[in-house]
Design a protein around this motif. Structure first.
Motif, PDB file in Angstrom:
ATOM      1  N   PHE A   1       0.833  -1.208   0.000  1.00  0.00           N
ATOM      2  CA  PHE A   1       0.000   0.000   0.000  1.00  0.00           C
ATOM      3  C   PHE A   1       0.867   1.256   0.000  1.00  0.00           C
ATOM      4  O   PHE A   1       0.632   2.197  -0.775  1.00  0.00           O
ATOM      5  CB  PHE A   1      -0.915  -0.007   1.223  1.00  0.00           C
ATOM      6  N   SER A   2       1.887   1.289   0.864  1.00  0.00           N
ATOM      7  CA  SER A   2       2.768   2.459   0.954  1.00  0.00           C
ATOM      8  C   SER A   2       3.496   2.704  -0.362  1.00  0.00           C
ATOM      9  O   SER A   2       3.637   3.851  -0.807  1.00  0.00           O
ATOM     10  CB  SER A   2       3.786   2.265   2.081  1.00  0.00           C
ATOM     11  N   TYR A   3       3.946   1.621  -0.982  1.00  0.00           N
ATOM     12  CA  TYR A   3       4.661   1.763  -2.250  1.00  0.00           C
ATOM     13  C   TYR A   3       3.742   2.344  -3.329  1.00  0.00           C
ATOM     14  O   TYR A   3       4.104   3.295  -4.032  1.00  0.00           O
ATOM     15  CB  TYR A   3       5.194   0.401  -2.700  1.00  0.00           C
ATOM     16  N   LEU A   4       2.539   1.777  -3.447  1.00  0.00           N
ATOM     17  CA  LEU A   4       1.608   2.251  -4.478  1.00  0.00           C
ATOM     18  C   LEU A   4       1.134   3.676  -4.197  1.00  0.00           C
ATOM     19  O   LEU A   4       0.869   4.439  -5.125  1.00  0.00           O
ATOM     20  CB  LEU A   4       0.413   1.303  -4.579  1.00  0.00           C
ATOM     21  N   LYS A   5       1.025   4.024  -2.927  1.00  0.00           N
ATOM     22  CA  LYS A   5       0.610   5.382  -2.587  1.00  0.00           C
ATOM     23  C   LYS A   5       1.595   6.399  -3.138  1.00  0.00           C
ATOM     24  O   LYS A   5       1.211   7.492  -3.569  1.00  0.00           O
ATOM     25  CB  LYS A   5       0.490   5.523  -1.068  1.00  0.00           C
ATOM     26  N   GLY A   6       2.875   6.038  -3.161  1.00  0.00           N
ATOM     27  CA  GLY A   6       3.889   6.929  -3.698  1.00  0.00           C
ATOM     28  C   GLY A   6       3.819   7.092  -5.205  1.00  0.00           C
ATOM     29  O   GLY A   6       4.467   7.983  -5.769  1.00  0.00           O
ATOM     30  N   LEU A   7       3.028   6.250  -5.872  1.00  0.00           N
ATOM     31  CA  LEU A   7       2.906   6.313  -7.334  1.00  0.00           C
ATOM     32  C   LEU A   7       1.633   7.009  -7.806  1.00  0.00           C
ATOM     33  O   LEU A   7       1.408   7.137  -9.010  1.00  0.00           O
ATOM     34  CB  LEU A   7       2.935   4.894  -7.925  1.00  0.00           C
ATOM     35  N   ILE A   8       0.799   7.440  -6.871  1.00  0.00           N
ATOM     36  CA  ILE A   8      -0.505   8.003  -7.233  1.00  0.00           C
ATOM     37  C   ILE A   8      -0.373   9.144  -8.235  1.00  0.00           C
ATOM     38  O   ILE A   8      -1.061   9.178  -9.259  1.00  0.00           O
ATOM     39  CB  ILE A   8      -1.264   8.478  -5.968  1.00  0.00           C
TER      40      ILE A   8
END
Length: 372
Positions: free
Chosen positions: A134-141
Motif C-alpha cells: 500500500f505504501s509503495y503504491l501510494k507513492g505512485l498516485i
C-alpha cells in the motif's frame, strides 16, 4: 547430568520426523483457514514486483525488499512491545496474583507450540507486506493522476455542512491549543492502534470467522480505498491545497491558526504541534520526488478514518465495550483529520462508508464460501 538429559531431549525433539510432520500438518491446517488473505497478499506482491521490474518509467522507484525488511523489523518489535504492555496490564486489571510470572508462562507455553508460532509469524508478515505494498503504491498516485480535486472537495465540504467550513466547527468546539494537542496525540496513536488490533485478531481472542473477516477486509481496503480510489480521486489535502494551486487559499487561515496554537503551546512550556513540521517534511519529500515509502501524500479517501472504522467494526465483533471505545476513537480520528488540516471532511466520510461496505461484503463472502 540433568542438563545433559535436558539437552538430549531437545535434540530428540529436533530430529523427530514424526513430531515435525505433526507440526507442519497443523500449520497447514491453520494456513488453509487464512488462505484467502495469503493468496491476495501473495498475488498483489508478485504483481507489484513484476510491474516495477518491467516498467521503465519507474526505474527510480523500484519495489524495495530491503525497505520491506526494515518495516517488518519495526512492526515486529512494536507489535511485541504493544502486546506485552496490553497483556501485562490486562492481567493487572483483572487482579491476577502473579501477573509477571503469568506473562512469562504464557510466552513459554506459546513457544512450545511451533505450529502456532509459525502460523502467527506468517500471517503477521503477510499483513506487514500488505501495508508495504500500500505504501509503495501510494507513492505512485501522482504518476497516474496528478492532484486534481482539492477545490472540488472543498466545495463539497461547504455544501455538506451548510456553507460552513468543517474545520471552523471543530475549532469552535475544541478551541484551545491544548485541545489541538490532545487531538494531535490521539490522531497519531493510530499507528499503534492498528498494530494492537491486528495482533488482537491474530490471537485466540478472535474466532476463525472474525479473524479472516478482519484481515481480509484490512488488505482489501488498503488497495481498494488507499490505492484505487485515492488514484481516481487524487487530492493533496487542505494543508497542501495552496501549494498545489496558489489560488486555493481557503485553508490559509486554518494553517495560520495551527501555527499560532503551536507557538502558544511552546510559550507555555509545552511541545509544539508536530504536525506542522511533519506536513512540511512530507511536502518536501513530494517536491524532491524522494518517494520514501510511508511519506507519500494523499487525502481522498482518508485511510486513517477508514482503518479506524475497520478497527471499530472488528473490535465490536469481539467485545461490545471495546467496540464502542474504538468507535469513539474513530470519531476523534475523523475530527482530527479535519482539525489538523490533513483531510477534507468528505475524505473521512467516503473512507468510512466504503469500509463498512467492504466489511459487510467480506463477512457475507467468507460465511458463504469458507465457513458455511
Amino acid at each position: 547430568m540433568a542438563s545433559k538429559g535436558l539437552s538430549f531431549n531437545w535434540v530428540r525433539v529436533l530430529i523427530n520426523r514424526q513430531y515435525w510432520l505433526q507440526v507442519f500438518t497443523k500449520l497447514g491446517q491453520r494456513l488453509w483457514v487464512d488462505r484467502f488473505v495469503l493468496i491476495l497478499v501473495a498475488t498483489t506482491t508478485i504483481t507489484l514486483l513484476l510491474f516495477t521490474h518491467f516498467s521503465q518509467a519507474l526505474n527510480h522507484n523500484i519495489y524495495s525488499l530491503y525497505a520491506l525488511l526494515v518495516q517488518l523489523k519495526v512492526m515486529a518489535i512494536s507489535g511485541f512491545l504493544i502486546w506485552s504492555v496490553y497483556y501485562y496490564f490486562s492481567l493487572v486489571l483483572t487482579k491476577n496474583d502473579y501477573p509477571f510470572f503469568t506473562y512469562l508462562n504464557t510466552l513459554k507455553a506459546t513457544l512450545k507450540q511451533p505450529d502456532k508460532v509459525l502460523w502467527f509469524a506468517i500471517l503477521f508478515i503477510a499483513m506487514v507486506i500488505s501495508i508495504k505494498n500500500f505504501s509503495y503504491l501510494k507513492g505512485l498516485i501522482t504518476y497516474f493522476q496528478p492532484f486534481a480535486y482539492d477545490h472540488t472537495f472543498y466545495l463539497i465540504d461547504k455544501w455538506l455542512h451548510f456553507g460552513i467550513d468543517p474545520w471552523k466547527l471543530t475549532h469552535y468546539i475544541f478551541s484551545s491549543p491544548l485541545s489541538s494537542m490532545a487531538i494531535n496525540i490521539l490522531y497519531h496513536l493510530w499507528y499503534f492502534a492498528v498494530i494492537w488490533v491486528t495482533i488482537l485478531f491474530l490471537t485466540d481472542r478472535a474466532t476463525h470467522v472474525q479473524r479472516v473477516q478482519y484481515c481480509l477486509s484490512f488488505v482489501i481496503i488498503l488497495f481498494l480505498i488507499g490505492n484505487g480510489l485515492a488514484t481516481l480521486l487524487s487530492s493533496a489535502g487542505p494543508c497542501y491545497a495552496h501549494l498545489v494551486n496558489p489560488e486555493n487559499t481557503q485553508y490559509n487561515d486554518l494553517l495560520m491558526l495551527l501555527k499560532s496554537q503551536s507557538n502558544s503551546l511552546v510559550a507555555d512550556g509545552w511541545i509544539p504541534l508536530w504536525i506542522i513540521d511533519l506536513q512540511h517534511m512530507l511536502w518536501e519529500n513530494y517536491v524532491q520526488q524522494s518517494n520514501h515509502e510511508g511519506l507519500a501524500i494523499s487525502a481522498m479517501p482518508s485511510m486513517h478514518v477508514s482503518t479506524a472504522v475497520l478497527m471499530a467494526l472488528g473490535c465490536y465483533s469481539l467485545n461490545k465495550k471495546m467496540g464502542i471505545a474504538m468507535w469513539v476513537y474513530a470519531l476523534f480520528v475523523q475530527i482530527g483529520s479535519v482539525h489538523l488540516a490533513w483531510h477534507y471532511a468528505i475524505d473521512g466520510y467516503v473512507g468510512a462508508i466504503v469500509t463498512i461496505i467492504v466489511w459487510l461484503a467480506v463477512g457475507k463472502f467468507i460465511r458463504r464460501y469458507q465457513f458455511n
